[in-house]
Design a protein around this motif. Structure first.
Motif, PDB file in Angstrom:
ATOM      1  N   PRO A  39      -0.091  -0.577   1.463  1.00  0.00           N
ATOM      2  CA  PRO A  39       1.216  -1.229   1.664  1.00  0.00           C
ATOM      3  C   PRO A  39       2.296  -0.239   2.086  1.00  0.00           C
ATOM      4  N   LEU A  40       2.997  -0.588   3.147  1.00  0.00           N
ATOM      5  CA  LEU A  40       4.086   0.236   3.661  1.00  0.00           C
ATOM      6  C   LEU A  40       5.372  -0.574   3.603  1.00  0.00           C
ATOM      7  N   SER A  41       6.481   0.120   3.537  1.00  0.00           N
ATOM      8  CA  SER A  41       7.772  -0.556   3.455  1.00  0.00           C
ATOM      9  C   SER A  41       8.147  -1.152   4.815  1.00  0.00           C
ATOM     10  N   ILE A  42       9.040  -2.122   4.765  1.00  0.00           N
ATOM     11  CA  ILE A  42       9.514  -2.723   6.016  1.00  0.00           C
ATOM     12  C   ILE A  42      10.246  -1.683   6.865  1.00  0.00           C
ATOM     13  N   GLY A  43      10.958  -0.769   6.197  1.00  0.00           N
ATOM     14  CA  GLY A  43      11.647   0.276   6.937  1.00  0.00           C
ATOM     15  C   GLY A  43      10.694   1.124   7.756  1.00  0.00           C
ATOM     16  N   PHE A  44       9.564   1.492   7.139  1.00  0.00           N
ATOM     17  CA  PHE A  44       8.573   2.296   7.873  1.00  0.00           C
ATOM     18  C   PHE A  44       8.022   1.508   9.053  1.00  0.00           C
ATOM     19  N   ALA A  77       1.040  -3.939  16.478  1.00  0.00           N
ATOM     20  CA  ALA A  77       0.490  -3.725  15.142  1.00  0.00           C
ATOM     21  C   ALA A  77       1.603  -3.602  14.102  1.00  0.00           C
ATOM     22  N   ALA A  78       2.679  -2.911  14.456  1.00  0.00           N
ATOM     23  CA  ALA A  78       3.805  -2.779  13.537  1.00  0.00           C
ATOM     24  C   ALA A  78       4.458  -4.131  13.270  1.00  0.00           C
ATOM     25  N   LEU A  79       4.569  -4.950  14.318  1.00  0.00           N
ATOM     26  CA  LEU A  79       5.140  -6.284  14.136  1.00  0.00           C
ATOM     27  C   LEU A  79       4.256  -7.131  13.224  1.00  0.00           C
ATOM     28  N   ALA A  80       2.947  -7.038  13.406  1.00  0.00           N
ATOM     29  CA  ALA A  80       2.024  -7.774  12.535  1.00  0.00           C
ATOM     30  C   ALA A  80       2.114  -7.277  11.100  1.00  0.00           C
ATOM     31  N   GLY A  81       2.244  -5.948  10.915  1.00  0.00           N
ATOM     32  CA  GLY A  81       2.396  -5.412   9.567  1.00  0.00           C
ATOM     33  C   GLY A  81       3.660  -5.903   8.894  1.00  0.00           C
ATOM     34  N   VAL A  82       4.761  -5.975   9.649  1.00  0.00           N
ATOM     35  CA  VAL A  82       6.020  -6.487   9.092  1.00  0.00           C
ATOM     36  C   VAL A  82       5.868  -7.944   8.673  1.00  0.00           C
ATOM     37  N   TRP A  83       5.253  -8.737   9.549  1.00  0.00           N
ATOM     38  CA  TRP A  83       5.114 -10.161   9.246  1.00  0.00           C
ATOM     39  C   TRP A  83       4.239 -10.386   8.012  1.00  0.00           C
ATOM     40  N   HIS A  84       3.136  -9.639   7.919  1.00  0.00           N
ATOM     41  CA  HIS A  84       2.286  -9.762   6.740  1.00  0.00           C
ATOM     42  C   HIS A  84       3.024  -9.300   5.491  1.00  0.00           C
TER      43      HIS A  84
END
Length: 831
Positions: A39-44, A77-84
């Motif tokens: 898990p990564l922060s939304i900021g990252f 990929a970053a957009l998908a990570g944010v959405w998840h």
């Protein structure tokens, strides 16, 4: 004048080279996987996405296409990570889940109904133990306010509501209601291999549930409006179910409601279990088969109606979308609907479709709606099946077709012969597709559901025809009942016949020898390698030679089989106290690779304890129980055994001398059931020793050969497991006067003691604590009893108590250097 030059091939390539959405799909999957497991922060994620997009803009201006493509995929990929991350981790501060606890507590809230009442499915039953089922209904609501004494606190969040009672509550989607009930959080997994209901609910954005004892606990409040599209769809669904019930035979109407409307709640466990074990459970789930047949029927009708081409395709797309909403928007339905919509668009625009590209587009839509569907087995099986069908179709398109001479010969055949030849080819194609589907989905089914169904290789292709005819006649029945009532009777009889044939074939196949077997299934890392390699082999334009592929596949299968046969033990002797609520289930893995199960039961539904024990054994790769010890004839210590004996081979069952001497009909049924399955039953008493190998001693300390003239608990089997001076004591539900009889024997210092009778005060007395002086004491119960006095009792002799209701499964690893403890929920490790 003929040209001598070679004509360019009009056949599509086996795998189109240009499949951009497949690459985008891989980037989306990568972002979701990273955020779930690291898990990564939304900021990252935001910094990564902006940086990647800026890099793409810069590289694109320099005409560096490949680095620019890599940068834009990183941004995706970053957009998908944010959405998840937003869907999985972030909830409003006033979400009701912040108030819900694992223990039930009374609550009153106001909510808006999102989905109307649907009946609860009946629990599994077996031939040995009758299960009491309290009927009820399940609703999904959106919380609006929670009452705190006399004040209403504004809240939000989705809630699962269960209302007990024979009649459904008189509410519909869109109603504003007041609820009185017991509020709690969804129960998390408490044992290895157990299904995590809390995680599944969280993936649906549900973190609270409430249970009401009767429909009178719900009251409808003024809402200011009555129009709601979901309400209209539910009324249409309810009316359709009534039509099926009135037109079809009772058993066929229940099956038709499942395959046409997605209402599987009316099917009992025996019927769904037959479809599960024969590998045909997908027929009961609304999927691409159902949506595709409906779309095909609509296209056939539109082509024969005097409608413009564009209008007909729009109507097909509209009806298919409405049907998807009617049967709930589940991932397989979304996938099939997207494919139908794209197909309609391609037909309208006269544009060809790249199959895998289209499938990737459907996957992106599904993950956009809910990124957690990536981890759901239903969605995985749905896309895997369609991918296999596309692969078979592409191979068939690339294979040589009949020559002109063969076509002319077939056209000149008599009609019956021509129909026979076409039927043979059709059946051959069906069996080919069915075989490829079985090979593709079986590893995932074995890993998720722990069943392997060889009979599905033959049964599934056979059922395709009656299933197609049953669906077509069912859809026509609903249509004709509204528009042409005289034809509805004919459709109903045809639907009855096909559904009867489907269920009859499934029941017959289930009774065949070797039709199915319960298996541990391959591990996750093996599945990732298997499906990853297949994905690359299908998508990449260049593949290794066929003999290399076969060799690599054979090697990987051999690696998986070797891994499943290899020992998973972390210590010479392992003992696991499973969390089964008010009941007992202890798995002892002996140094010589044998497995002993001490008790297997739970107060209430037997299938819950059976699923817990089965899940743990499969997670350990265990498919055979060398011995089962039933401490005494209380149902919460043995009622899971019939189901376990069906799923696992059992070497022998040890019982106390009074186990089957009482008048209990369930015990006699259990005895007969074990005899029918050929499981030996042996009586044991104090002084007997069980075979534990050369490194481990298993001795029975109680009851005496002539049991005490008192209740069953006092005659519980007390089993001592000794490994290099470290003792494990399993006393069942031992209580006075049997407890005094045991305490008259010489004291036994033990490392681990299971608190007798689930931690009751009468059984856990100070004399017992002084007699065995345990280092660790495990309480197997549901946490309803206060155990403060018990904790003090064992703490006085240097013992420490652990509770399965709090810690989940508790594992002890006996090693030469000491004893290590690990709990499932907290991961406690100590020597």
């Amino acid at each position: 004048m003929s040209s001598t030059g070679a004509r360019p091939s009009t056949e599509p390539p086996l795998t189109p080279r240009y499949q951009p959405l497949v690459i985008v799909f891989l980037a989306v999957v990568g972002g979701i996987l990273i955020d779930r497991y690291v898990p990564l922060s939304i900021g990252f994620w935001g910094i990564l996405g902006v940086s990647a997009f800026a890099a793409w803009w810069f590289l694109r201006r320099k005409n560096w296409d490949r680095p620019a493509g890599a940068a834009i995929l990183c941004a995706v990929a970053a957009l998908a990570g944010v959405w998840h991350h937003c869907r999985w981790c972030l909830f409003a501060d006033d979400d009701l889940g912040n108030y819900a606890q694992t223990a039930k507590q009374p609550g009153c809230l106001q909510a808006r109904v999102l989905r109307g009442p649907r009946p609860l499915p009946p629990p599994p039953t077996d031939t040995v133990f009758p299960v009491y089922f309290e009927p009820g209904y399940r609703l999904q609501v959106e919380a609006l306010a929670l009452r705190d004494r006399v004040e209403w606190i504004p809240i939000s969040g989705r809630v699962d509501l269960v209302v007990r009672g024979e009649t459904p509550p008189a509410v519909e989607a869109g109603d504003r209601i007041r609820i009185f009930g017991q509020l709690s959080a969804p129960s998390p997994a408490m044992n290895p291999g157990e299904f995590d209901r809390a995680a599944y609910a969280r993936s649906r954005r549900v973190r609270a549930q409430i249970q009401s004892q009767m429909p009178a606990c719900l009251s409808v409040l003024p809402s200011g409006g009555s129009w709601n599209p979901i309400r209209l769809l539910e009324r249409l669904r309810r009316r359709s179910a009534e039509v099926l019930e009135s037109r079809l035979a009772p058993r066929q109407s229940e099956l038709a409601a499942a395959i046409l409307l997605g209402e599987r709640e009316q099917l009992d466990f025996q019927r769904t279990g037959a479809f599960m074990t024969t590998g045909t459970i997908h027929l009961l789930s609304i999927s691409g088969l159902h949506v595709g047949i409906l779309a095909g029927l609509l296209l056939w009708l539109m082509r024969r109606c005097p409608l413009p081409r564009g209008l007909g395709l729009v109507l097909v797309a509209a009806v298919t979308g409405a049907y998807a909403l009617l049967v709930d928007v589940e991932p397989p339905v979304v996938r099939a609907t997207v494919l139908v919509l794209l197909t309609c668009a391609s037909l309208w625009l006269y544009r060809p479709l790249f199959s895998y590209n289209t499938l990737a587009a459907a996957a992106l839509v599904v993950l956009t709606l809910n990124p957690s569907d990536l981890f759901h087995v239903g969605a995985q099986l749905s896309f895997l099946s369609v991918g296999a069908i596309i692969w078979v179709q592409q191979r068939r398109n690339a294979s040589p077709r009949m020559s002109t001479l063969q076509e002319m010969i077939e056209r000149n055949l008599p009609p019956v012969s021509r129909l026979f030849h076409r039927g043979i080819r059709c059946f051959g194609n069906i069996f080919l597709v069915g075989g490829v589907l079985w090979l593709m989905v079986t590893p995932l089914v074995m890993s998720s559901f722990h069943v392997c169904s060889p009979v599905a290789l033959v049964l599934s292709p056979i059922l395709w025809i009656p299933m197609t005819l049953g669906l077509l006649s069912g859809f026509l029945l609903l249509f004709c009942h509204a528009c042409f009532p005289p034809l509805a009777g004919v459709c109903a009889e045809f639907c009855n016949l096909n559904l009867w044939a489907i269920e009859g074939a499934v029941r017959l196949a289930q009774r065949l020898p070797l039709s199915h077997s319960w298996v541990a299934g391959p591990p996750g890392w093996w599945l990732a390698g298997f499906y990853g390699a297949i994905f690359l082999a299908v998508v990449l334009p260049r593949r290794p030679p066929r003999r290399w592929c076969i060799a690599l596949l054979s090697t990987w299968i051999a690696v998986g089989m070797a891994a499943s046969l290899a020992s998973k033990k972390d210590a010479p002797l392992q003992c696991t106290f499973l969390a089964v609520g008010h009941g007992t289930a202890v798995v002892v893995e002996l140094p010589d690779e044998r497995t002993l199960l001490y008790d297997a039961g739970q107060l209430g539904a037997p299938h819950r304890a059976a699923n817990v024990v089965s899940g743990f054994l499969w997670s350990r790769g265990i498919t055979h129980l060398d011995a089962v010890v039933l401490s005494h004839p209380d149902a919460d210590h043995y009622n899971a055994l019939p189901t376990l004996a069906d799923r696992f081979s059992v070497g022998v069952v040890y019982v106390s001398p009074i186990m089957f001497e009482g008048p209990s009909s369930t015990l006699h049924a259990l005895h007969d059931y074990l005899e029918r399955r050929g499981v030996p039953i042996r009586k044991i008493w104090a002084g007997d020793r069980l075979d534990g190998g050369s490194a481990c001693r298993l001795e029975v300390l109680h009851p005496p050969r002539r049991c005490l003239p008192t209740d069953d608990n006092a005659n519980s089997i007390v089993l001592e497991v000794d490994y290099q001076g470290r003792r494990l004591l399993l006393p069942g539900d031992l209580e006075p006067p049997g407890l005094e009889t045991l305490l008259n024997d010489p004291p036994v210092d033990c490392s681990v003691l299971m608190a007798p009778h689930h931690g009751s005060k009468k059984s856990n007395s100070p004399p017992l604590a002084r007699w065995c002086r345990p280092r660790w004491v495990v309480l197997s119960g549901d946490g309803r009893w206060s155990t403060a006095e018990i904790d003090v009792t064992y703490r006085a002799v240097g013992g420490q108590t652990l509770h399965t209701s709090r810690s989940g499964a508790i594992q002890f690893f006996f090693r030469p250097e000491g004893t290590q403890i690990k709990t499932f929920r907290f991961g406690l490790n100590s020597f």
